[in-house]
Design a protein around this motif. Structure first.
Motif, PDB file in Angstrom:
ATOM      1  N   ALA A 250       0.845  -1.211   0.000  1.00 20.36           N
ATOM      2  CA  ALA A 250       0.000   0.000   0.000  1.00 20.36           C
ATOM      3  C   ALA A 250       0.875   1.253   0.000  1.00 20.36           C
ATOM      4  O   ALA A 250       0.557   2.248  -0.665  1.00 20.36           O
ATOM      5  CB  ALA A 250      -0.928   0.002   1.206  1.00 20.36           C
ATOM      6  N   SER A 254       1.094   4.042  -2.899  1.00 19.54           N
ATOM      7  CA  SER A 254       0.795   5.458  -2.604  1.00 19.54           C
ATOM      8  C   SER A 254       1.747   6.398  -3.345  1.00 19.54           C
ATOM      9  O   SER A 254       1.428   7.558  -3.574  1.00 19.54           O
ATOM     10  CB  SER A 254       0.855   5.717  -1.094  1.00 19.54           C
ATOM     11  N   GLU A 257      -0.099   7.148  -6.851  1.00 19.77           N
ATOM     12  CA  GLU A 257      -1.544   7.337  -6.783  1.00 19.77           C
ATOM     13  C   GLU A 257      -2.096   7.969  -8.062  1.00 19.77           C
ATOM     14  O   GLU A 257      -1.602   8.996  -8.524  1.00 19.77           O
ATOM     15  CB  GLU A 257      -1.894   8.214  -5.578  1.00 19.77           C
ATOM     16  N   ASP A 261      -2.681   1.049 -12.470  1.00 19.09           N
ATOM     17  CA  ASP A 261      -3.886   0.215 -12.370  1.00 19.09           C
ATOM     18  C   ASP A 261      -3.589  -1.101 -11.677  1.00 19.09           C
ATOM     19  O   ASP A 261      -4.483  -1.751 -11.153  1.00 19.09           O
ATOM     20  CB  ASP A 261      -4.431  -0.053 -13.777  1.00 19.09           C
ATOM     21  N   ASP A 273      -4.953  -5.973   0.382  1.00 20.42           N
ATOM     22  CA  ASP A 273      -6.187  -5.461  -0.189  1.00 20.42           C
ATOM     23  C   ASP A 273      -5.935  -4.006  -0.574  1.00 20.42           C
ATOM     24  O   ASP A 273      -5.955  -3.121   0.276  1.00 20.42           O
ATOM     25  CB  ASP A 273      -7.312  -5.577   0.852  1.00 20.42           C
ATOM     26  N   LEU A 274      -5.641  -3.787  -1.849  1.00 28.17           N
ATOM     27  CA  LEU A 274      -5.316  -2.437  -2.314  1.00 28.17           C
ATOM     28  C   LEU A 274      -6.437  -1.887  -3.189  1.00 28.17           C
ATOM     29  O   LEU A 274      -7.279  -2.641  -3.678  1.00 28.17           O
ATOM     30  CB  LEU A 274      -4.024  -2.456  -3.145  1.00 28.17           C
ATOM     31  N   GLU A 275      -6.389  -0.574  -3.402  1.00 29.31           N
ATOM     32  CA  GLU A 275      -7.354   0.027  -4.333  1.00 29.31           C
ATOM     33  C   GLU A 275      -7.063  -0.400  -5.760  1.00 29.31           C
ATOM     34  O   GLU A 275      -7.969  -0.527  -6.565  1.00 29.31           O
ATOM     35  CB  GLU A 275      -7.300   1.554  -4.235  1.00 29.31           C
ATOM     36  N   VAL A 276      -5.774  -0.613  -6.050  1.00 28.00           N
ATOM     37  CA  VAL A 276      -5.418  -1.102  -7.383  1.00 28.00           C
ATOM     38  C   VAL A 276      -5.349  -2.628  -7.341  1.00 28.00           C
ATOM     39  O   VAL A 276      -5.169  -3.228  -6.289  1.00 28.00           O
ATOM     40  CB  VAL A 276      -4.071  -0.531  -7.873  1.00 28.00           C
ATOM     41  N   GLU A 277      -5.468  -3.212  -8.527  1.00 29.93           N
ATOM     42  CA  GLU A 277      -5.367  -4.665  -8.643  1.00 29.93           C
ATOM     43  C   GLU A 277      -3.941  -5.106  -8.280  1.00 29.93           C
ATOM     44  O   GLU A 277      -2.991  -4.376  -8.553  1.00 29.93           O
ATOM     45  CB  GLU A 277      -5.682  -5.023 -10.099  1.00 29.93           C
ATOM     46  N   THR A 278      -3.814  -6.272  -7.666  1.00 28.20           N
ATOM     47  CA  THR A 278      -2.455  -6.757  -7.392  1.00 28.20           C
ATOM     48  C   THR A 278      -2.219  -8.068  -8.129  1.00 28.20           C
ATOM     49  O   THR A 278      -3.138  -8.869  -8.323  1.00 28.20           O
ATOM     50  CB  THR A 278      -2.200  -7.002  -5.883  1.00 28.20           C
TER      51      THR A 278
END
Ligand code: GDP
Ligand code: CA
Length: 300
Positions: A250, A254, A257, A261, A273-278
């Motif tokens: 994360a 950051s 940001e 993607d 668990d990120l906002e972007v795909e991992t």
């Protein structure tokens, strides 16, 4: 598939080499950091561009981890004898390249022009571009004072904690010829597993490059330079801890940001668990097979 990859020096070069072993080299454009560039003993040195060139041409020293293979140091020893500066390690073979570059720049050729000629001379299949032809230099604010990148990194062994970074010249820097076209024409944009602060951010400090990433219509995939929260080499983990507050995926994300993607991370850093795909894989590039696995994960 055409890809454009933003890259620093040694870590980035390993990844670019992985891409070149996986895709058609002619489909790859590398946009390299020039914030580390310096003038030493009258020579213009572009360490990150050279790391990429040497690695792709198979001319890099694997054991030392940087610089030219089969290197000797006579010129630097002589410079030292005569009281010349010797803090920045320039080998004899390496100096040959810097002589050609420096002469060209003094004659008015842009950095992108001479870089293309150097790349052609060693038969590089990949297109290697500096982020900008304009002067852009990384400066670091530390508790011990303000240092230019190489003063901090090499002369002081990057021992000072970094509180802030400044990219001199970035406001007026334009992307080098070919950079905007490569980003606009790419099917995929990649950020190599380079140091986010001192390798990728100086490239993104060129407004035309950051804008292109912000307005991208294709995916942008970054590869984390950390494994188990630690840098493979160098100060990326310490910088992330101090500047971003930690060394998890994360914190890496950051740094980018709105610009990426997907973040490719090592198994040792999963699950997250990120906002972007991992994408989770083994990210240590120890040999051809390991490099290829990482390139394929990033390209998927
Ligand atoms: P520099 O300009 O020569 O310092 O190199 P870069 O900034 O391009 O790369 C430095 C980063 O590469 C460091 O933060 C390392 O953690 C990272 N790195 C080096 N080798 C590997 C590797 O095999 N896998 C991953 N994931 N990162 C690596
Ligand atoms: Ca560098």
């Amino acid at each position: 598939m055409k890809v454009a990859v933003l890259s620093g020096g040694v870590g980035g070069a390993r990844f670019v080499r992985a891409l070149a072993e996986t895709l058609e080299p002619g489909d790859i454009t590398v946009i390299g950091n020039v914030g580390d560039d310096l003038e030493v003993l009258g020579l213009h040195v572009s360490p990150d561009l050279d790391s990429i060139l040497y690695a792709l041409a198979g001319l890099n020293d694997e054991e030392r981890g940087w610089g030219r293979a089969a290197e000797t140091w006579s010129a630097l020893e002589e410079a030292r004898r005569y009281g010349g500066e010797d803090w920045f390690k320039l080998g004899d073979r390496d100096i040959g390249l810097h002589l050609v570059r420096t002469q060209a720049l003094r004659a008015g050729e842009p950095l992108s022009g001479v870089t293309a000629r150097l790349a052609d001379a060693v038969g590089l299949g990949v297109r290697l571009l500096p982020a900008t032809d304009d002067r852009l230099r990384t400066w670091l604010e530390t508790p011990a004072g303000t240092f230019s990148f190489q003063d901090w990194f090499v002369a002081r062994g990057h021992r000072d904690e970094v509180d802030e970074l400044r990219f001199e010249g970035a406001e007026d820097a334009r992307p080098a010829p070919g950079v905007a076209e490569a980003l606009a024409g790419a099917d995929l944009i990649l950020l190599a597993p380079s140091n986010p602060y001192v390798s990728i951010t100086p490239i993104l400090a060129v407004a035309g490059i950051r804008d292109a990433l912000e307005r991208r219509t294709v995916p942008c995939v970054a590869v984390s330079p950390l494994i188990g929260g630690a840098a493979v080499k160098g100060p990326a983990d310490r910088m992330l801890a101090r500047l971003a507050g930690g060394t998890t995926p994360a914190h890496v994300a950051s740094c980018y940001e709105g610009l990426i993607d997907v973040l490719v991370i090592d198994e040792a850093d999963a699950p997250v668990d990120l906002e972007v795909e991992t994408v989770v894989t083994k990210t240590l590039m120890t040999d051809v097979a390991a490099r290829r696995r990482l390139a394929e994960a990033a390209l998927r």
